[in-house]
Motif scaffolding. Structure first.
Motif, PDB file in Angstrom:
ATOM      1  N   PHE A 119     -33.531   5.915  -4.773  1.00 27.53           N
ATOM      2  CA  PHE A 119     -34.035   6.287  -3.442  1.00 27.53           C
ATOM      3  C   PHE A 119     -32.764   7.007  -2.604  1.00 27.53           C
ATOM      4  O   PHE A 119     -31.659   6.517  -2.970  1.00 27.53           O
ATOM      5  CB  PHE A 119     -34.677   5.451  -2.670  1.00 27.53           C
ATOM      6  N   ASN A 120     -32.958   7.877  -1.645  1.00 30.45           N
ATOM      7  CA  ASN A 120     -32.019   8.440  -0.749  1.00 30.45           C
ATOM      8  C   ASN A 120     -32.602   8.685   0.667  1.00 30.45           C
ATOM      9  O   ASN A 120     -33.766   8.397   0.763  1.00 30.45           O
ATOM     10  CB  ASN A 120     -31.170   9.731  -1.334  1.00 30.45           C
ATOM     11  N   PRO A 121     -31.820   9.146   1.460  1.00 32.81           N
ATOM     12  CA  PRO A 121     -32.524   9.309   2.802  1.00 32.81           C
ATOM     13  C   PRO A 121     -33.731  10.269   3.098  1.00 32.81           C
ATOM     14  O   PRO A 121     -34.301  10.416   3.940  1.00 32.81           O
ATOM     15  CB  PRO A 121     -31.253   9.917   3.620  1.00 32.81           C
ATOM     16  N   ASP A 122     -33.734  11.203   1.800  1.00 34.62           N
ATOM     17  CA  ASP A 122     -34.922  12.283   1.563  1.00 34.62           C
ATOM     18  C   ASP A 122     -36.131  11.689   1.033  1.00 34.62           C
ATOM     19  O   ASP A 122     -37.285  12.125   1.079  1.00 34.62           O
ATOM     20  CB  ASP A 122     -34.460  13.419   0.843  1.00 34.62           C
ATOM     21  N   GLY A 123     -36.049  10.696   0.083  1.00 35.76           N
ATOM     22  CA  GLY A 123     -37.252  10.270  -0.478  1.00 35.76           C
ATOM     23  C   GLY A 123     -36.883   9.261  -1.523  1.00 35.76           C
ATOM     24  O   GLY A 123     -36.125   8.623  -1.643  1.00 35.76           O
ATOM     25  N   ILE A 124     -38.019   8.960  -2.403  1.00 34.90           N
ATOM     26  CA  ILE A 124     -38.121   8.117  -3.504  1.00 34.90           C
ATOM     27  C   ILE A 124     -38.430   8.572  -4.863  1.00 34.90           C
ATOM     28  O   ILE A 124     -39.298   9.549  -4.937  1.00 34.90           O
ATOM     29  CB  ILE A 124     -38.899   6.747  -3.090  1.00 34.90           C
ATOM     30  N   ARG A 125     -37.519   8.113  -5.926  1.00 43.62           N
ATOM     31  CA  ARG A 125     -38.096   8.617  -7.420  1.00 43.62           C
ATOM     32  C   ARG A 125     -38.334   7.271  -8.178  1.00 43.62           C
ATOM     33  O   ARG A 125     -37.560   6.441  -8.387  1.00 43.62           O
ATOM     34  CB  ARG A 125     -36.981   9.318  -7.669  1.00 43.62           C
TER      35      ARG A 125
ATOM     36  N   SER B 173     -30.987  -0.482   1.900  1.00 42.26           N
ATOM     37  CA  SER B 173     -30.329  -0.432   0.451  1.00 42.26           C
ATOM     38  C   SER B 173     -30.567  -1.464  -0.186  1.00 42.26           C
ATOM     39  O   SER B 173     -29.787  -2.087  -0.957  1.00 42.26           O
ATOM     40  CB  SER B 173     -28.698  -0.042   0.579  1.00 42.26           C
ATOM     41  N   ASP B 174     -31.825  -2.072   0.119  1.00 43.82           N
ATOM     42  CA  ASP B 174     -32.132  -3.269  -0.929  1.00 43.82           C
ATOM     43  C   ASP B 174     -32.840  -3.137  -2.119  1.00 43.82           C
ATOM     44  O   ASP B 174     -34.273  -3.031  -1.953  1.00 43.82           O
ATOM     45  CB  ASP B 174     -32.854  -4.195   0.037  1.00 43.82           C
ATOM     46  N   ALA B 175     -32.533  -2.547  -3.157  1.00 42.15           N
ATOM     47  CA  ALA B 175     -32.916  -2.093  -4.219  1.00 42.15           C
ATOM     48  C   ALA B 175     -34.019  -3.149  -5.025  1.00 42.15           C
ATOM     49  O   ALA B 175     -35.148  -2.532  -5.288  1.00 42.15           O
ATOM     50  CB  ALA B 175     -32.125  -1.271  -5.187  1.00 42.15           C
ATOM     51  N   ALA B 176     -33.477  -4.175  -4.836  1.00 35.91           N
ATOM     52  CA  ALA B 176     -34.403  -5.296  -5.448  1.00 35.91           C
ATOM     53  C   ALA B 176     -35.797  -5.608  -4.944  1.00 35.91           C
ATOM     54  O   ALA B 176     -36.675  -5.691  -5.508  1.00 35.91           O
ATOM     55  CB  ALA B 176     -33.638  -6.608  -5.597  1.00 35.91           C
TER      56      ALA B 176
ATOM     57  N   ILE C  92     -41.500  -0.393   2.099  1.00 32.06           N
ATOM     58  CA  ILE C  92     -40.658  -0.033   1.214  1.00 32.06           C
ATOM     59  C   ILE C  92     -39.837   0.829   1.862  1.00 32.06           C
ATOM     60  O   ILE C  92     -38.485   0.599   1.325  1.00 32.06           O
ATOM     61  CB  ILE C  92     -41.605   0.992   0.333  1.00 32.06           C
ATOM     62  N   LEU C  93     -40.083   1.879   2.822  1.00 33.92           N
ATOM     63  CA  LEU C  93     -38.853   2.302   3.643  1.00 33.92           C
ATOM     64  C   LEU C  93     -37.803   1.531   4.275  1.00 33.92           C
ATOM     65  O   LEU C  93     -36.742   1.708   4.315  1.00 33.92           O
ATOM     66  CB  LEU C  93     -39.798   3.381   4.588  1.00 33.92           C
ATOM     67  N   THR C  94     -38.472   0.364   4.959  1.00 35.79           N
ATOM     68  CA  THR C  94     -37.516  -0.596   5.572  1.00 35.79           C
ATOM     69  C   THR C  94     -36.435  -1.123   4.577  1.00 35.79           C
ATOM     70  O   THR C  94     -35.378  -1.171   4.846  1.00 35.79           O
ATOM     71  CB  THR C  94     -38.459  -1.723   6.006  1.00 35.79           C
ATOM     72  N   ALA C  95     -37.024  -1.452   3.177  1.00 36.66           N
ATOM     73  CA  ALA C  95     -36.146  -2.113   2.199  1.00 36.66           C
ATOM     74  C   ALA C  95     -34.999  -0.984   1.748  1.00 36.66           C
ATOM     75  O   ALA C  95     -34.044  -1.278   1.412  1.00 36.66           O
ATOM     76  CB  ALA C  95     -36.783  -2.677   0.992  1.00 36.66           C
ATOM     77  N   ALA C  96     -35.588   0.230   1.812  1.00 42.90           N
ATOM     78  CA  ALA C  96     -34.713   1.374   1.173  1.00 42.90           C
ATOM     79  C   ALA C  96     -33.410   1.745   2.275  1.00 42.90           C
ATOM     80  O   ALA C  96     -32.795   1.867   1.889  1.00 42.90           O
ATOM     81  CB  ALA C  96     -35.632   2.591   0.813  1.00 42.90           C
TER      82      ALA C  96
ATOM     83  N   ILE D 153     -42.304  10.670 -14.372  1.00 41.82           N
ATOM     84  CA  ILE D 153     -41.267  10.585 -12.984  1.00 41.82           C
ATOM     85  C   ILE D 153     -42.401  11.009 -11.679  1.00 41.82           C
ATOM     86  O   ILE D 153     -42.858  11.918 -12.094  1.00 41.82           O
ATOM     87  CB  ILE D 153     -39.964  11.736 -13.097  1.00 41.82           C
ATOM     88  N   ILE D 154     -42.182  10.094 -10.735  1.00 44.25           N
ATOM     89  CA  ILE D 154     -42.862  10.542  -9.470  1.00 44.25           C
ATOM     90  C   ILE D 154     -42.094  10.529  -8.455  1.00 44.25           C
ATOM     91  O   ILE D 154     -40.915   9.615  -8.374  1.00 44.25           O
ATOM     92  CB  ILE D 154     -43.960   9.227  -9.179  1.00 44.25           C
ATOM     93  N   ALA D 155     -41.921  11.854  -7.836  1.00 41.60           N
ATOM     94  CA  ALA D 155     -40.908  11.893  -6.764  1.00 41.60           C
ATOM     95  C   ALA D 155     -41.780  12.133  -5.260  1.00 41.60           C
ATOM     96  O   ALA D 155     -42.523  13.164  -5.469  1.00 41.60           O
ATOM     97  CB  ALA D 155     -40.178  13.186  -7.014  1.00 41.60           C
ATOM     98  N   LEU D 156     -41.349  11.169  -4.329  1.00 45.39           N
ATOM     99  CA  LEU D 156     -42.075  11.467  -3.052  1.00 45.39           C
ATOM    100  C   LEU D 156     -41.009  11.625  -1.906  1.00 45.39           C
ATOM    101  O   LEU D 156     -39.965  10.959  -1.984  1.00 45.39           O
ATOM    102  CB  LEU D 156     -42.898  10.270  -2.855  1.00 45.39           C
ATOM    103  N   ARG D 157     -41.381  12.309  -0.931  1.00 47.20           N
ATOM    104  CA  ARG D 157     -40.500  12.504   0.179  1.00 47.20           C
ATOM    105  C   ARG D 157     -41.008  11.718   1.409  1.00 47.20           C
ATOM    106  O   ARG D 157     -42.162  11.217   1.432  1.00 47.20           O
ATOM    107  CB  ARG D 157     -40.658  14.067   0.627  1.00 47.20           C
TER     108      ARG D 157
END
Length: 113
Positions: free
Chosen positions: A89-95, A67-70, A60-64, A106-110
């Protein structure tokens, strides 16, 4: 005797009655809570799979990062969740936002310090 008069007349504002509240319908809130309970099971499943598998987290981190949202959506869908969802997602985490007609979870993870 000394009388002091204001140079500007002072008028009291008229009293306004507050607008009446709409009638209460608890059935809408109850239905929304039932939907959210179903989404909570998906949230638990997603969090359990992500916390148990470092390989999934790495993918997931590698895809993010690329910038591969799909690919991020596909990886999250593969965890087995049944509800519709959206991912940002952004450089800080995923939502991850799980949603249905009447509710949203909503789940927000760093992932960075």
């Amino acid at each position: 005797m000394l009388y002091v008069y204001s140079c500007c007349p002072v008028f009291a504002a008229p009293y306004r009655n507050p607008a009446p509240s709409p009638p209460i319908h608890a059935d809408i809130l109850t239905a929304s809570a039932k939907e959210a309970a179903g989404m909570l099971e998906d949230a638990r499943l997603l969090l359990a799979r992500m916390s148990a598998s470092q390989e999934l987290a790495r993918r997931i981190l590698t895809a993010a990062q690329s910038s591969d949202a799909a690919a991020v959506k596909r990886l999250i869908k593969q965890t087995g969740i049944k509800n519709d969802f959206d991912v940002t997602f952004n450089p800080d985490g995923i939502r991850v936002s799980l949603f249905r007609e009447q509710s949203r979870f909503i789940i927000a993870l760093r992932w960075s310090a």
